[in-house]
Design a protein around this motif. Structure first.
Motif: not given
Length: 232
Positions: A63-83
């Motif tokens: 899947y190339g870089f897709m797993d990295v992108v999805e994991e980063k998406q999850r991390q920053l979505s959690k950060r957004y909820l905390k904000i």
């Protein structure tokens, strides 16, 4: 053996060609690839840059870089909820908690009106519509900015567009959950009536935070996440 600036730029181009559109994620991947390529060269210095790059890329799997992108998406979505939670909590402190309590009382009293259900539904509809309008406006703003700077940031997209759109969908389900099925608030218990009023007020607060407070502080929040953002 160290990578040259030209080779580093080639890695940025390489990540873009493999569907990584956000500059912050590109930078993380470029750092990882660069370090791995240098490690590969220590063992096989005869390899060309392209060969070493391809060997490093294959380590990411099919899947190339897709797993990295999805994991980063999850991390920053959690950060957004905390904000969001950080700013929502301010409404439950003095003096804003007084305004919050008054709004709950006001919408509780509205329930005694003949058309109370439709008043609530209209307010919810306006909030959700405004969230979606804000999302589309922000996407256009981000696109224009990207054309100027050549860079797109994942957290910026979440704060100004994607997160707002996802939240609008969540608020839509809150509407269905909080409004009475029989369209009559007066047939509900006192506890449920207070609950319905409280959910509406919470929805208004969340909407205010997501479409006004956080976007106005976006620059500050992005500089906290990305020190290099202020240089853009």
């Amino acid at each position: 053996m160290k990578l040259t600036d030209t080779q580093i730029q080639d890695l940025y181009t390489f990540t873009r060609k493999h569907y990584v559109e956000y500059y912050d994620v590109q930078t993380e991947l470029v750092d990882h690839l660069a370090n791995d390529i240098e490690a590969i060269w220590e063992e096989k210095p005869e390899l060309s840059f392209e060969k070493a790059r391809d060997i490093s890329f294959k380590k990411f799997g099919i899947y190339g870089f897709m797993d990295v992108v999805e994991e980063k998406q999850r991390q920053l979505s959690k950060r957004y909820l905390k904000i969001i939670l950080r700013f929502v909590k301010e409404w439950f402190k003095l003096p804003k908690i007084i305004l919050t309590a008054c709004l709950v009382w006001l919408f509780y009293e509205v329930q005694s009106f003949n058309h109370a259900f439709y008043i609530y539904a209209t307010i919810y509809f306006c909030i959700i519509s405004f969230e979606f309008i804000k999302m589309f406006q922000s996407r256009k703003k981000i696109t224009r900015k990207q054309k100027t700077t050549g860079k797109k940031w994942m957290l910026e997209n979440i704060i100004l567009a994607q997160g707002v759109g996802n939240l609008a969908l969540i608020l839509f389900y809150m509407v269905d959950f909080s409004l009475p099925n029989n369209h009559n608030f007066l047939e509900l218990s006192q506890t449920n009536r207070v609950f319905c009023a409280s959910i509406l007020v919470l929805t208004i607060i969340i909407a205010h935070v997501t479409v006004h407070v956080i976007p106005n502080k976006a620059e500050e929040l992005l500089e906290e996440q990305y020190p290099e953002y202020k240089l853009v």
